[in-house]
Design a protein around this motif. Structure first.
Motif, PDB file in Angstrom:
ATOM      1  N   HIS A 153       0.815  -0.999  -0.009  1.00 58.73           N
ATOM      2  CA  HIS A 153       0.043   0.032   0.265  1.00 58.73           C
ATOM      3  C   HIS A 153       0.765   1.256  -0.057  1.00 58.73           C
ATOM      4  CE1 HIS A 153      -3.454   2.673   1.187  1.00 58.73           C
ATOM      5  NE2 HIS A 153      -3.370   3.382   1.281  1.00 58.73           N
ATOM      6  N   GLU A 154       1.960   1.586   0.928  1.00 55.83           N
ATOM      7  CA  GLU A 154       2.735   2.486   0.973  1.00 55.83           C
ATOM      8  C   GLU A 154       4.038   2.727  -0.535  1.00 55.83           C
ATOM      9  OE1 GLU A 154       2.196   4.442   2.953  1.00 55.83           O
ATOM     10  OE2 GLU A 154       0.209   3.593   4.057  1.00 55.83           O
ATOM     11  N   HIS A 157       1.731   4.395  -3.477  1.00 53.46           N
ATOM     12  CA  HIS A 157       1.414   5.704  -3.306  1.00 53.46           C
ATOM     13  C   HIS A 157       3.097   6.607  -2.958  1.00 53.46           C
ATOM     14  CE1 HIS A 157      -2.015   6.034  -1.421  1.00 53.46           C
ATOM     15  NE2 HIS A 157      -1.853   5.454   0.211  1.00 53.46           N
ATOM     16  N   TYR A 208     -12.014   1.042   2.367  1.00 52.48           N
ATOM     17  CA  TYR A 208     -11.015   2.643   2.193  1.00 52.48           C
ATOM     18  C   TYR A 208     -11.025   2.579   1.002  1.00 52.48           C
ATOM     19  CZ  TYR A 208      -7.144   4.757   3.484  1.00 52.48           C
ATOM     20  OH  TYR A 208      -5.796   6.268   4.075  1.00 52.48           O
ATOM     21  N   GLU A 215      -6.259   6.645  -2.793  1.00 51.50           N
ATOM     22  CA  GLU A 215      -6.552   4.903  -1.874  1.00 51.50           C
ATOM     23  C   GLU A 215      -6.838   3.553  -2.644  1.00 51.50           C
ATOM     24  OE1 GLU A 215      -5.563   4.837   0.371  1.00 51.50           O
ATOM     25  OE2 GLU A 215      -4.763   7.105   1.191  1.00 51.50           O
TER      26      GLU A 215
HETATM   27 ZN    ZN Z   1      -2.895   5.527   1.862  1.00 50.90          ZN
END
Ligand code: ZN
Length: 261
Positions: A153-154, A157, A208, A215
């Motif tokens: 996830h990170e 980004h 989310y 996201e």
């Molecule tokens: Zn995030």
């Protein structure tokens, strides 16, 4: 890649890859690596070794980082860039690991000048050029093939940010259409948002994802590597574009018998 960096990396590799015993249990404890071929596994081991040596790892809030913890993070962080290369993480230097979900304090003033304060639980955080903060508890919950992965996830980004903007669209390869990317992701995002708002529907993708475009890309990337069959089933076009971007097809390789052959 510059010639000096290339020489330095060759030297780092010659100093030794992740040791055999570590590599053996890392593979065993990460079902998301199932189906990778021998060449890809060798490449992943090399990338993870370099990641481990080049990035700065810091334990915080009382967490003592061990080699095993660094290795678990490195191997998962390098899966998305298996065919993109370590240059894609040029904007990522430091990782701070904390024991558990951390609280982010927010404070905003509304138009009347009244301050609103609230706390938000976070399992990971990626600031523009600052460190990536990871909760170890969430790292431990990642990599099992169940759809959740705070590291990926990170990392997503960071990849998203590489073109200077966090907007849910990383720097696309030549031949990929930004317009198509925008349309496909917007349609899937709106669809999921509608389904989230009708609370009664069951969802296979973490809600989310509908926080915002960035996201959505990060959560879709988690599913792409963790539960590719779920993402492909729900949003086949998103899967197709992620596959074109990451240059991988996790769903196809998972269907093969497990193991590195
Ligand atoms: Zn995030």
């Amino acid at each position: 890649m510059g010639i000096f960096r290339s020489i330095r990396r060759s030297r780092l590799i010659r100093q030794g890859l992740l040791p055999d015993d570590a590599w053996a249990w890392l593979r065993e404890d990460h079902p998301i690596l199932d189906g990778l071929g021998d060449e890809e596994l060798a490449r992943l081991r090399e990338l993870a070794t370099l990641f481990l040596r080049e990035k700065v790892f810091e334990g915080a809030d009382g967490l003592e980082l061990t080699d095993a913890m660094r290795e678990v993070i490195s191997v998962q962080a390098c899966l998305p860039i298996l065919h993109l290369g370590l240059e894609s993480y040029e904007n990522w230097k430091t990782l701070v690991v904390v024991p558990d979900v951390f609280i982010q304090e927010h404070k905003e003033f509304d138009q009347a000048g009244v301050a609103h304060e609230w706390d938000e639980d976070k399992s990971g955080e990626s600031w523009d050029s600052g460190p990536v903060v990871l909760s170890w508890k969430d790292v431990e919950a990642s990599g099992w093939g169940d759809g959740y992965n705070v590291i990926i996830h990170e990392a997503a980004h960071r990849l998203d940010l590489l073109d200077g903007e966090i907007n849910g669209r990383p720097a696309l390869h030549r031949g990929m259409s930004p317009v198509e990317w925008g349309e496909v992701f917007a349609a899937a995002y709106e669809n999921l948002k509608r389904r989230v708002s009708r609370k009664k529907r069951r969802l296979r993708i973490d809600s989310y994802a509908v926080e915002d475009d960035a996201e959505f890309f990060a959560v879709a990337s988690e599913y792409f590597f963790e539960q590719p069959e779920v993402l492909k089933g729900e949003y086949p076009d998103v899967y197709r574009l992620l596959s074109a971007y990451y240059l991988q097809d996790p769903q196809a390789r998972r269907k093969k018998p497990a193991g590195g052959a």
